[in-house]
Design a protein around this motif. Sequence first.
Motif, PDB file in Angstrom:
ATOM      1  N   LEU A 163       0.795  -1.159   0.187  1.00  0.00           N
ATOM      2  CA  LEU A 163      -0.030  -0.014   0.078  1.00  0.00           C
ATOM      3  C   LEU A 163       0.875   1.242  -0.100  1.00  0.00           C
ATOM      4  CD1 LEU A 163      -2.745  -1.209   2.539  1.00  0.00           C
ATOM      5  CD2 LEU A 163      -2.671  -1.071   0.070  1.00  0.00           C
ATOM      6  N   VAL A 164       1.980   1.396   0.626  1.00  0.00           N
ATOM      7  CA  VAL A 164       2.738   2.580   0.748  1.00  0.00           C
ATOM      8  C   VAL A 164       3.406   2.539  -0.698  1.00  0.00           C
ATOM      9  CG1 VAL A 164       4.804   3.321   1.792  1.00  0.00           C
ATOM     10  CG2 VAL A 164       3.495   2.232   3.275  1.00  0.00           C
ATOM     11  N   LEU A 165       3.870   1.399  -1.143  1.00  0.00           N
ATOM     12  CA  LEU A 165       4.252   1.518  -2.822  1.00  0.00           C
ATOM     13  C   LEU A 165       3.269   2.147  -3.659  1.00  0.00           C
ATOM     14  CD1 LEU A 165       6.547  -1.756  -3.025  1.00  0.00           C
ATOM     15  CD2 LEU A 165       7.379   0.437  -2.945  1.00  0.00           C
ATOM     16  N   VAL A 166       2.115   1.896  -3.430  1.00  0.00           N
ATOM     17  CA  VAL A 166       1.068   2.331  -4.297  1.00  0.00           C
ATOM     18  C   VAL A 166       1.039   3.739  -4.327  1.00  0.00           C
ATOM     19  CG1 VAL A 166      -1.382   2.459  -4.656  1.00  0.00           C
ATOM     20  CG2 VAL A 166      -0.276   0.205  -4.488  1.00  0.00           C
ATOM     21  N   GLY A 167       1.020   4.205  -2.770  1.00  0.00           N
ATOM     22  CA  GLY A 167       1.001   5.560  -2.650  1.00  0.00           C
ATOM     23  C   GLY A 167       2.346   6.288  -3.247  1.00  0.00           C
ATOM     24  N   ALA A 168       3.750   5.679  -3.039  1.00  0.00           N
ATOM     25  CA  ALA A 168       4.526   6.407  -3.540  1.00  0.00           C
ATOM     26  C   ALA A 168       4.684   6.576  -5.135  1.00  0.00           C
ATOM     27  CB  ALA A 168       6.101   5.531  -3.081  1.00  0.00           C
ATOM     28  N   ILE A 169       4.172   5.294  -5.800  1.00  0.00           N
ATOM     29  CA  ILE A 169       4.082   5.355  -7.220  1.00  0.00           C
ATOM     30  C   ILE A 169       2.857   6.407  -7.591  1.00  0.00           C
ATOM     31  CG2 ILE A 169       3.297   3.942  -9.192  1.00  0.00           C
ATOM     32  CD1 ILE A 169       4.562   1.475  -7.353  1.00  0.00           C
ATOM     33  N   ALA A 170       1.872   6.431  -7.142  1.00  0.00           N
ATOM     34  CA  ALA A 170       0.856   7.541  -7.376  1.00  0.00           C
ATOM     35  C   ALA A 170       1.522   8.852  -7.191  1.00  0.00           C
ATOM     36  CB  ALA A 170      -0.170   7.306  -6.350  1.00  0.00           C
ATOM     37  N   LEU A 171       2.485   9.282  -6.045  1.00  0.00           N
ATOM     38  CA  LEU A 171       3.069  10.271  -6.241  1.00  0.00           C
ATOM     39  C   LEU A 171       4.036  10.648  -7.326  1.00  0.00           C
ATOM     40  CD1 LEU A 171       3.727  13.074  -4.221  1.00  0.00           C
ATOM     41  CD2 LEU A 171       5.680  11.702  -3.461  1.00  0.00           C
ATOM     42  N   ARG A 231      -6.918  -5.514  -2.730  1.00  0.00           N
ATOM     43  CA  ARG A 231      -7.745  -6.432  -2.052  1.00  0.00           C
ATOM     44  C   ARG A 231      -8.814  -5.615  -1.400  1.00  0.00           C
ATOM     45  NH1 ARG A 231      -4.228  -9.187   1.961  1.00  0.00           N
ATOM     46  NH2 ARG A 231      -2.693  -7.762   1.099  1.00  0.00           N
ATOM     47  N   PRO A 232     -10.116  -6.255  -1.167  1.00  0.00           N
ATOM     48  CA  PRO A 232     -11.104  -5.417  -0.593  1.00  0.00           C
ATOM     49  C   PRO A 232     -10.798  -4.803   0.999  1.00  0.00           C
ATOM     50  CG  PRO A 232     -11.967  -7.273  -1.559  1.00  0.00           C
ATOM     51  CD  PRO A 232     -10.492  -7.202  -1.557  1.00  0.00           C
ATOM     52  N   SER A 233     -10.097  -5.596   1.641  1.00  0.00           N
ATOM     53  CA  SER A 233      -9.580  -5.000   2.873  1.00  0.00           C
ATOM     54  C   SER A 233      -8.612  -3.928   2.993  1.00  0.00           C
ATOM     55  CB  SER A 233      -8.861  -6.346   3.637  1.00  0.00           C
ATOM     56  OG  SER A 233      -7.744  -6.788   2.993  1.00  0.00           O
ATOM     57  N   SER A 234      -7.950  -3.775   1.802  1.00  0.00           N
ATOM     58  CA  SER A 234      -7.126  -2.685   1.660  1.00  0.00           C
ATOM     59  C   SER A 234      -7.688  -1.415   0.973  1.00  0.00           C
ATOM     60  CB  SER A 234      -5.653  -3.185   0.781  1.00  0.00           C
ATOM     61  OG  SER A 234      -5.274  -3.924   1.364  1.00  0.00           O
ATOM     62  N   GLN A 235      -8.788  -1.794   0.300  1.00  0.00           N
ATOM     63  CA  GLN A 235      -9.269  -0.414  -0.500  1.00  0.00           C
ATOM     64  C   GLN A 235      -9.427   0.579   0.465  1.00  0.00           C
ATOM     65  OE1 GLN A 235     -12.746  -2.167  -2.668  1.00  0.00           O
ATOM     66  NE2 GLN A 235     -11.158  -3.286  -3.839  1.00  0.00           N
ATOM     67  N   ASN A 236     -10.219   0.516   1.474  1.00  0.00           N
ATOM     68  CA  ASN A 236     -10.594   1.525   2.481  1.00  0.00           C
ATOM     69  C   ASN A 236      -9.401   2.244   2.816  1.00  0.00           C
ATOM     70  OD1 ASN A 236     -13.375   1.046   2.031  1.00  0.00           O
ATOM     71  ND2 ASN A 236     -13.606  -0.152   3.696  1.00  0.00           N
ATOM     72  N   ILE A 237      -8.287   1.406   3.203  1.00  0.00           N
ATOM     73  CA  ILE A 237      -7.058   2.208   3.808  1.00  0.00           C
ATOM     74  C   ILE A 237      -6.689   3.211   2.828  1.00  0.00           C
ATOM     75  CG2 ILE A 237      -4.642   1.398   4.307  1.00  0.00           C
ATOM     76  CD1 ILE A 237      -5.910  -1.219   5.410  1.00  0.00           C
ATOM     77  N   LEU A 238      -6.576   2.756   1.574  1.00  0.00           N
ATOM     78  CA  LEU A 238      -6.094   3.631   0.394  1.00  0.00           C
ATOM     79  C   LEU A 238      -7.041   5.104   0.227  1.00  0.00           C
ATOM     80  CD1 LEU A 238      -4.513   1.431  -2.422  1.00  0.00           C
ATOM     81  CD2 LEU A 238      -3.420   2.907  -0.933  1.00  0.00           C
ATOM     82  N   VAL A 239      -8.130   4.552   0.522  1.00  0.00           N
ATOM     83  CA  VAL A 239      -8.854   5.798   0.181  1.00  0.00           C
ATOM     84  C   VAL A 239      -8.684   6.740   1.516  1.00  0.00           C
ATOM     85  CG1 VAL A 239     -11.540   6.507   0.189  1.00  0.00           C
ATOM     86  CG2 VAL A 239     -10.551   4.749  -1.296  1.00  0.00           C
ATOM     87  N   ALA A 240      -8.924   6.071   2.679  1.00  0.00           N
ATOM     88  CA  ALA A 240      -8.586   7.186   3.930  1.00  0.00           C
ATOM     89  C   ALA A 240      -7.141   7.636   3.875  1.00  0.00           C
ATOM     90  CB  ALA A 240      -8.622   6.203   5.013  1.00  0.00           C
TER      91      ALA A 240
END
Length: 154
Positions: A70-78, A117-126
């Motif tokens: 999830l952190v990598l998704v955020g870094a890549i989004a940046l 994964r569904p359990s991670s979706q809300n974490i990224l949105v938040a």
Amino acid sequence: DNLVRRNWQGNQQCCFCHENETIQHLFFDCRFTRMLWATVYAAWGLPKPRNMSNMFESWLNGIPKDFKPLVLVGAIALCWSVWLCRNAVVFDNKQSFFLQVIYLTTHWLRTWAILQRPSSQNILVAASHFLAQVAKDFFAQAHGWRSSRRIDGH
């Protein structure tokens, strides 16, 4: 870097700070992107990666295994947002601003959340909402921006 290797004759200066543009400079060393990484640090205490290989190797040592992707998704989004804004400046003669890149990053976080994964979706949105709030607060403090004048998509 790749354009220079192909004898590109266009401007080789960073569009954000006018130093020589390299991948290292654009995503990690430019004062513009350092401010973006400083916002990430303010939000989650994550220091900026030193370079691209550090981002995908030892940068996340100490982060729980479940959160690393999830952190990598955020870094890549940046990085993707910086790249898109850079291209808009270089090829479309548009301006890019700090909050614009942050909002674009939060857009990609929310968009890419559905791929998790569904359990991670809300974490990224938040996380996207929290990053936007930290950036607005950071901008407000640095520029005396009153919250009653804020305009965003929420």
